[in-house]
Design a protein around this motif. Structure first.
Motif, PDB file in Angstrom:
ATOM      1  N   ILE A   1       4.124   7.544   6.572  1.00 43.37           N
ATOM      2  CA  ILE A   1       5.009   8.352   6.569  1.00 43.37           C
ATOM      3  C   ILE A   1       5.076   9.605   5.596  1.00 43.37           C
ATOM      4  N   ILE A   2       4.825  10.405   6.256  1.00 42.75           N
ATOM      5  CA  ILE A   2       4.515  11.930   5.813  1.00 42.75           C
ATOM      6  C   ILE A   2       4.992  12.748   5.717  1.00 42.75           C
ATOM      7  N   ALA A   3       5.589  13.127   4.330  1.00 44.63           N
ATOM      8  CA  ALA A   3       6.769  14.793   4.559  1.00 44.63           C
ATOM      9  C   ALA A   3       6.079  16.238   3.748  1.00 44.63           C
ATOM     10  N   ALA A   4       5.897  16.907   4.454  1.00 48.22           N
ATOM     11  CA  ALA A   4       5.327  18.256   4.119  1.00 48.22           C
ATOM     12  C   ALA A   4       6.710  19.329   2.877  1.00 48.22           C
TER      13      ALA A   4
ATOM     14  N   ASN B 100       0.349  -1.518   0.017  1.00 42.85           N
ATOM     15  CA  ASN B 100      -0.015  -0.101  -0.020  1.00 42.85           C
ATOM     16  C   ASN B 100       0.760   0.830   0.180  1.00 42.85           C
ATOM     17  N   ARG B 101       0.558   2.004  -0.484  1.00 42.71           N
ATOM     18  CA  ARG B 101       0.665   3.807  -0.233  1.00 42.71           C
ATOM     19  C   ARG B 101       1.502   3.956   0.973  1.00 42.71           C
ATOM     20  N   LYS B 102       2.217   3.951   1.416  1.00 43.91           N
ATOM     21  CA  LYS B 102       2.508   4.646   3.019  1.00 43.91           C
ATOM     22  C   LYS B 102       4.233   5.532   3.382  1.00 43.91           C
ATOM     23  N   LYS B 103       3.718   5.785   1.968  1.00 42.10           N
ATOM     24  CA  LYS B 103       5.256   6.846   1.893  1.00 42.10           C
ATOM     25  C   LYS B 103       4.479   8.063   1.395  1.00 42.10           C
TER      26      LYS B 103
END
Length: 321
Positions: free
Chosen positions: A216-219, A112-115
């Motif tokens: 994990i989310i980078a903004a 799944n999309r996780k990053k």
């Protein structure tokens, strides 16, 4: 008394940080007690569950080791609160669906999309998206405090970064690296520092190796300065913009809610909101509501709303409309 299976299920759901399952089992215990004639106990359990469901944005206690690096919370933001283009909402829904059905994907050798990388101007919904993902997936939100992560001492930032990734593997949740360009800026820039190159290299290696069930989310407010090697490390990249005309209208209607006036000139209101972000428009609506409350009015006036929007515009040096 709850059955032994119910007690074990409660403990398992607590250890897995599965809040929804924990509350469901608690209600089952209440039903079990009611059947046995223990109405007082059943009522107390249901009241506690109702209180837990109504709580929002509670801070989660954290180990002292990470308390200065990570801010932990349990948001209750619904996806309906995101006022974005339909295509972007669909992509966020896809992240949620893939996470919920990751076992089905694993059976076919897929993940799944996780990053996720979120990019766009301040106040356009990036942090709110992270809150929505945490809330919809019933996961805690861990915000990495970049000012505490990045230090001037050689090797210390990379060491702290490894600690964060150890936490990501140990404790399932949504991890938000806000203002990500603090460590993700392109290598070789004029103001590049050798230590930050090493930090970026560490991040590239760590995120490449990351296989946990966390998100994990980078903004970032400026994707243009990010190192190109970063982009292929993310499973999805979402770009955010200032609100469109339609989004401005939806934002104002949603935020004003029962304070919305019966009649409002949308054209002049939209003009007053031009160049403002989602967050700034929301703040202007809140200011207009406060003005109505303090004036003992049940509705916001169009004049007040436009004045608050123009006040926000002038604060950023935008010309009045």
């Amino acid at each position: 008394m709850a059955t032994s299976e119910q007690i074990k299920s409660l403990i398992r759901s607590h250890c897995d940080n599965d809040r929804e399952r924990f509350l469901t089992i608690a209600l089952q215990v209440a039903a079990h007690e009611a059947k046995k004639g223990h109405d007082g106990i059943a009522h107390d359990i249901r009241s506690l569950v109702d209180k837990a469901k109504s709580g929002s944005g509670k801070v989660i206690p954290f180990n002292r080791e990470f308390s200065d690096l990570v801010l932990a919370s349990s948001p209750s933001t619904q996806i309906s609160e995101l006022i974005l283009a339909r295509e972007k909402c669909d992509r966020i829904q896809r992240i949620i669906l893939e996470y919920r059905q990751q076992d089905k994907l694993k059976k076919h050798g897929l993940g799944n999309r996780k990053k996720i990388l979120l990019a766009g101007p301040p106040g356009t919904g990036k942090t709110l998206t992270a809150s929505v993902l945490a809330s919809e997936l019933k996961l805690p939100l861990f915000t990495i405090l970049m000012d505490k992560l990045v230090t001037k001492f050689m090797g210390e930032t990379s060491a702290k970064l490894r600690q964060i990734f150890d936490l990501i593997r140990a404790r399932r949740g949504v991890y938000l690296f806000d203002e990500f360009d603090a460590i993700g800026a392109e290598r070789g820039r004029e103001n590049d520092v050798g230590e930050m190159r090493r930090v970026l290299n560490s991040f590239l290696q760590l995120i490449e190796q990351e296989k946990s069930d966390s998100l994990i989310i980078a903004a970032t407010n400026n994707a243009k300065i990010l190192d190109h090697a970063l982009f292929r490390r993310f499973d999805d990249i979402l770009y955010y913009d200032l609100p469109t005309t339609d989004e401005i209208i939806r934002l104002i209607k949603n935020r004003l809610c029962e304070f919305k006036p019966a009649k409002m000139s949308l054209k002049t209101t939209i003009m007053a909101a031009e160049k403002l972000s989602h967050a700034e428009i929301g703040q202007a609506c809140d200011d207009a509501i406060k003005a109505a409350i303090l004036s003992d009015r049940q509705k916001v006036t169009a004049t007040d709303l436009k004045a608050m929007l123009k006040e926000r515009r002038s604060a950023y040096g935008y010309s009045s409309s």
